[in-house]
Design a protein around this motif. Structure first.
Motif, PDB file in Angstrom:
ATOM      1  N   SER A   2     -12.435  72.960  39.020  1.00 51.98           N
ATOM      2  CA  SER A   2     -14.001  72.723  39.181  1.00 51.98           C
ATOM      3  C   SER A   2     -14.230  71.421  38.461  1.00 51.98           C
ATOM      4  N   ARG A   3     -13.675  71.253  37.516  1.00 55.13           N
ATOM      5  CA  ARG A   3     -13.952  70.180  36.247  1.00 55.13           C
ATOM      6  C   ARG A   3     -13.920  68.526  37.028  1.00 55.13           C
ATOM      7  N   GLU A   4     -12.929  68.680  37.993  1.00 61.09           N
ATOM      8  CA  GLU A   4     -12.699  67.534  38.749  1.00 61.09           C
ATOM      9  C   GLU A   4     -13.985  66.852  39.526  1.00 61.09           C
ATOM     10  N   PHE A   5     -14.773  67.882  39.883  1.00 57.15           N
ATOM     11  CA  PHE A   5     -15.999  67.643  40.781  1.00 57.15           C
ATOM     12  C   PHE A   5     -17.378  67.310  39.758  1.00 57.15           C
ATOM     13  N   LEU A   6     -16.986  67.454  38.555  1.00 55.92           N
ATOM     14  CA  LEU A   6     -18.185  67.244  37.433  1.00 55.92           C
ATOM     15  C   LEU A   6     -18.589  66.072  37.666  1.00 55.92           C
ATOM     16  N   ASN A   7     -17.986  64.937  37.546  1.00 51.40           N
ATOM     17  CA  ASN A   7     -18.279  63.571  37.419  1.00 51.40           C
ATOM     18  C   ASN A   7     -19.041  63.027  38.797  1.00 51.40           C
ATOM     19  N   ILE A 154     -20.391  66.928  48.306  1.00 47.56           N
ATOM     20  CA  ILE A 154     -19.099  66.966  47.597  1.00 47.56           C
ATOM     21  C   ILE A 154     -18.375  68.373  48.365  1.00 47.56           C
ATOM     22  N   ASP A 155     -17.309  67.802  48.792  1.00 53.20           N
ATOM     23  CA  ASP A 155     -16.373  68.878  49.762  1.00 53.20           C
ATOM     24  C   ASP A 155     -15.570  69.749  48.846  1.00 53.20           C
ATOM     25  N   ALA A 156     -16.282  70.589  48.364  1.00 51.67           N
ATOM     26  CA  ALA A 156     -15.762  71.906  47.409  1.00 51.67           C
ATOM     27  C   ALA A 156     -16.189  73.176  47.759  1.00 51.67           C
ATOM     28  N   SER A 157     -15.305  74.107  47.716  1.00 48.46           N
ATOM     29  CA  SER A 157     -15.505  75.641  48.276  1.00 48.46           C
ATOM     30  C   SER A 157     -16.533  76.089  47.435  1.00 48.46           C
ATOM     31  N   TYR A 158     -17.607  76.614  47.934  1.00 48.80           N
ATOM     32  CA  TYR A 158     -18.852  77.133  47.194  1.00 48.80           C
ATOM     33  C   TYR A 158     -18.266  78.532  46.567  1.00 48.80           C
ATOM     34  N   GLU A 159     -17.550  79.123  47.081  1.00 52.44           N
ATOM     35  CA  GLU A 159     -17.101  80.410  46.664  1.00 52.44           C
ATOM     36  C   GLU A 159     -15.956  80.323  45.338  1.00 52.44           C
ATOM     37  N   ASN A 164     -18.669  78.018  38.419  1.00 54.30           N
ATOM     38  CA  ASN A 164     -17.833  77.161  37.334  1.00 54.30           C
ATOM     39  C   ASN A 164     -18.615  75.907  37.241  1.00 54.30           C
ATOM     40  N   LEU A 165     -19.078  75.242  38.330  1.00 50.22           N
ATOM     41  CA  LEU A 165     -19.799  73.708  38.195  1.00 50.22           C
ATOM     42  C   LEU A 165     -21.155  74.278  37.504  1.00 50.22           C
ATOM     43  N   GLU A 166     -21.856  75.117  38.040  1.00 51.45           N
ATOM     44  CA  GLU A 166     -23.180  75.632  37.115  1.00 51.45           C
ATOM     45  C   GLU A 166     -22.716  75.711  35.837  1.00 51.45           C
ATOM     46  N   ARG A 167     -22.056  76.407  35.293  1.00 51.99           N
ATOM     47  CA  ARG A 167     -21.666  76.533  33.834  1.00 51.99           C
ATOM     48  C   ARG A 167     -21.145  75.299  33.029  1.00 51.99           C
ATOM     49  N   ILE A 168     -19.998  74.559  33.790  1.00 53.65           N
ATOM     50  CA  ILE A 168     -19.741  73.514  33.004  1.00 53.65           C
ATOM     51  C   ILE A 168     -20.778  72.130  33.149  1.00 53.65           C
TER      52      ILE A 168
END
Length: 181
Positions: A2-7, A154-159, A164-168
């Protein structure tokens, strides 16, 4: 992973400081509203100051977040989110809440709960509180999943990624003032 999507998140979040109003039938409207049945992240901002938030009365809906109590509990802590954004009319808004929403209710539905109330859902119930001047609130959102791929930010699976995105995002940017969990 998930970290790859943070930026990718904040450049999109920053472009959407959307106003909220009520239409002639007293229904909540969000400028450039998220698409229905979209899954993703959302942020809530306010221009109310600390004193106004501390003096507020919350909704008595079951499970509604007690804004005054959250202010007292979080006041002065060093890791509170300090993101501020200026609206088009030069008004300053502070980010005070963020969350995730799945496709069943959708981002739009979850934001509506934070304003209109949602019994037992752990929402802000803003319109049922003393902080109900919608001119003092803004929202932002980011779509991870939607049936129309053209509406995805952002093409990332919600499930797989939303929690993880919310937390990081919170670890990177600080804990939003009015978030409980």
């Amino acid at each position: 992973m998930s970290r790859e999507f943070l930026n990718q998140i904040d450049p999109i979040r920053k472009t959407r400081l959307l106003s909220i109003s009520k239409n002639s039938r007293d229904h909540l409207q969000i400028d450039n509203s998220p698409p229905t049945k979209s899954a993703g992240l959302y942020w809530i901002y306010t221009s109310y100051n600390d004193d106004e938030l501390k003096a507020s009365t919350s909704s008595d809906d079951k499970g509604a977040i007690d804004i005054c109590s959250m202010m007292s509990l979080h006041e002065g802590l060093p890791k509170i989110c300090s993101i501020n954004q200026q609206s088009k009319d030069k008004k300053k808004f502070r980010l005070v809440y963020n969350g995730i929403a799945g496709k069943s209710l959708g981002i739009r539905g979850r934001i509506h709960q934070h304003f209109n109330g949602g019994k037992g859902t752990g929402c802000l119930s803003i319109c049922k509180s003393s902080l109900n001047n919608l001119d003092n609130w803004r929202v932002s959102y980011l779509v991870l999943e939607h049936d129309d791929r053209n509406l995805i930010d952002i093409d990332a699976s919600y499930e797989l990624h939303a929690k993880n995105l919310e937390r990081i995002w919170r670890l990177e940017n600080g804990w939003p003032l009015l978030c409980k969990t």
